[in-house]
Design a protein around this motif. Structure first.
Motif, PDB file in Angstrom:
ATOM      1  N   TYR A 206       0.860  -1.197   0.000  1.00  0.00           N
ATOM      2  CA  TYR A 206       0.000   0.000   0.000  1.00  0.00           C
ATOM      3  C   TYR A 206       0.889   1.237   0.000  1.00  0.00           C
ATOM      4  CZ  TYR A 206       0.694   0.991   5.046  1.00  0.00           C
ATOM      5  OH  TYR A 206       1.220   1.303   6.269  1.00  0.00           O
ATOM      6  N   VAL A 207       0.282   2.395  -0.320  1.00  0.00           N
ATOM      7  CA  VAL A 207       1.022   3.653  -0.310  1.00  0.00           C
ATOM      8  C   VAL A 207       1.135   4.122   1.137  1.00  0.00           C
ATOM      9  CG1 VAL A 207       1.086   6.047  -1.069  1.00  0.00           C
ATOM     10  CG2 VAL A 207       0.288   4.269  -2.633  1.00  0.00           C
ATOM     11  N   ASP A 208       2.350   4.141   1.642  1.00  0.00           N
ATOM     12  CA  ASP A 208       2.623   4.484   3.038  1.00  0.00           C
ATOM     13  C   ASP A 208       2.699   5.997   3.226  1.00  0.00           C
ATOM     14  OD1 ASP A 208       3.393   4.149   5.719  1.00  0.00           O
ATOM     15  OD2 ASP A 208       5.509   4.166   5.193  1.00  0.00           O
ATOM     16  N   VAL A 209       3.301   6.680   2.276  1.00  0.00           N
ATOM     17  CA  VAL A 209       3.447   8.137   2.329  1.00  0.00           C
ATOM     18  C   VAL A 209       2.930   8.700   1.014  1.00  0.00           C
ATOM     19  CG1 VAL A 209       5.054  10.071   2.479  1.00  0.00           C
ATOM     20  CG2 VAL A 209       5.422   8.041   3.898  1.00  0.00           C
ATOM     21  N   VAL A 214       5.662  13.008  -3.788  1.00  0.00           N
ATOM     22  CA  VAL A 214       6.218  11.857  -3.067  1.00  0.00           C
ATOM     23  C   VAL A 214       5.127  10.804  -2.922  1.00  0.00           C
ATOM     24  CG1 VAL A 214       7.240  11.020  -0.932  1.00  0.00           C
ATOM     25  CG2 VAL A 214       7.832  13.298  -1.784  1.00  0.00           C
ATOM     26  N   ARG A 215       5.436   9.581  -3.343  1.00  0.00           N
ATOM     27  CA  ARG A 215       4.509   8.459  -3.181  1.00  0.00           C
ATOM     28  C   ARG A 215       5.347   7.235  -2.830  1.00  0.00           C
ATOM     29  NH1 ARG A 215       0.697   5.353  -7.077  1.00  0.00           N
ATOM     30  NH2 ARG A 215      -1.282   5.354  -5.954  1.00  0.00           N
TER      31      ARG A 215
END
Length: 335
Positions: A206-209, A214-215
């Motif tokens: 999953y996308v944490d940040v 920024v991804r």
């Protein structure tokens, strides 16, 4: 319907710094998997014991090309032992081991480490890796694998026709938080995705940040996922109903090693707690989660429709708790 979860373990020997210092260091075999501390098997045995204590079975992706250096016996004995305990043994390959077919590897390696990405090999070389690995399984006397995982989760679209050619129905080559494929069709967070006659079953991510410009992706690993984060991830996945959730770990993640030779080890208590908590949670919530193997699921998955690409998530508070766990674990290890 219960959400399917696959607990996958990459079982691999380590190069042990030999490519950087070929005259002072050598690859490490069984100890880098067994991770023995005195009489305790703190790596592989800890994983199998924990799974079995909770009535679970794991999917062990066993690396095969190490046989080019060690021969068949060391990893073959480990693979047969995993199989004898009722777990699923599948095919894993790190192409860097092919360097040892060159008698002058020690002269070539420093400053020019061998390639360890299937995505960087010629198609014919990938085919030779698959042929060699299937031959190893045959010599080990194990059932032919139904699933393949590329070393470092690095491959590309060329591998799927080859897997189909060799009768390998499933792949688990993608983990966006570990290695982000350049090809858009492989940018998969989870689920089941058909490429010709082979299904890709990614390691869950999953996308944490997510910030402007920024991804950052995060892969569901035991060592890198906090207790609360893992439970929230699983609960969110159960609500979405897209499976399987695929979780990744390695035997070496359950110890701290002070050197490349794996002679001086101590327990990684943080990873142990996370794995024990994960297994306990899955077992206690069997009404919501079904822990499956690739071998048992291959036929049903292949017959079913592919899924969409899920968008899983975890909350900010669970990510903060993970950072707190990490720091506390680091302090305990330092002490």
């Amino acid at each position: 319907m219960r959400l399917q979860v696959a607990l996958t373990i990459d079982v691999e020997f380590t190069i042990g710094g030999a490519f950087a210092d070929p005259h002072g260091k050598r690859p490490v075999g069984a100890q880098s998997v067994e991770c023995r501390i005195g009489d305790e098997g703190a790596g592989l045995d800890f994983i199998m014991d924990t799974l079995e204590q909770h009535g679970l079975r794991g999917v062990f992706f066993v690396e095969v090309l190490n046989t080019l250096y060690f021969g068949d016996a060391p990893m073959g004995g480990i693979a047969r032992r995993i199989h004898a305990r009722g777990h699923d043994v599948e095919f894993h390959a790190h192409p860097c081991w092919t360097a040892f077919t060159d008698s002058e590897w020690a002269q070539r390696a420093p400053g020019n480490p061998p390639c360890d990405s299937l995505a960087e090999l010629e198609t014919a070389e990938i085919a030779r890796v698959l042929e060699a690995g299937l031959g190893v399984f045959s010599r080990w006397g194990l059932p032919a694998p139904c699933a393949f995982r590329a070393g470092n989760l690095q491959s590309d679209l060329r591998i799927y026709p080859l897997l189909e050619r060799y009768g390998i129905a499933l792949a688990s080559n993608v983990g966006l938080g570990t290695s982000h494929p350049q090809e858009a069709p492989l940018q998969l967070a989870g689920g089941r995705h058909r490429f010709g006659g082979t299904l890709e079953i990614p390691v869950s991510s999953y996308v944490d940040v997510r910030l402007p410009g920024v991804r950052r992706w995060k892969t569901f690993t035991v060592i890198g996922t906090g207790v609360a984060e893992a439970r929230q991830w699983l609960d969110n996945a159960a609500r979405l109903g897209v499976g399987p959730v695929v979780i990744l770990t390695h035997p070496s993640e359950f110890v701290h090693s002070s050197s490349d030779d794996y002679l001086h080890l101590s327990r990684n208590e943080l990873s142990r707690r996370r794995f024990e908590s994960l297994c306990a949670y899955l077992a206690a919530n069997a009404q919501d989660f079904e822990v499956v193997t690739f071998a048992d699921s291959a036929k049903a998955w292949s017959a079913a429709q592919a899924t969409h690409n899920p968008q899983w998530h975890a909350s900010m508070w669970s990510r903060v708790l993970r950072v707190v766990e990490n720091r506390a674990g680091s302090r305990r290890h330092a002490a």
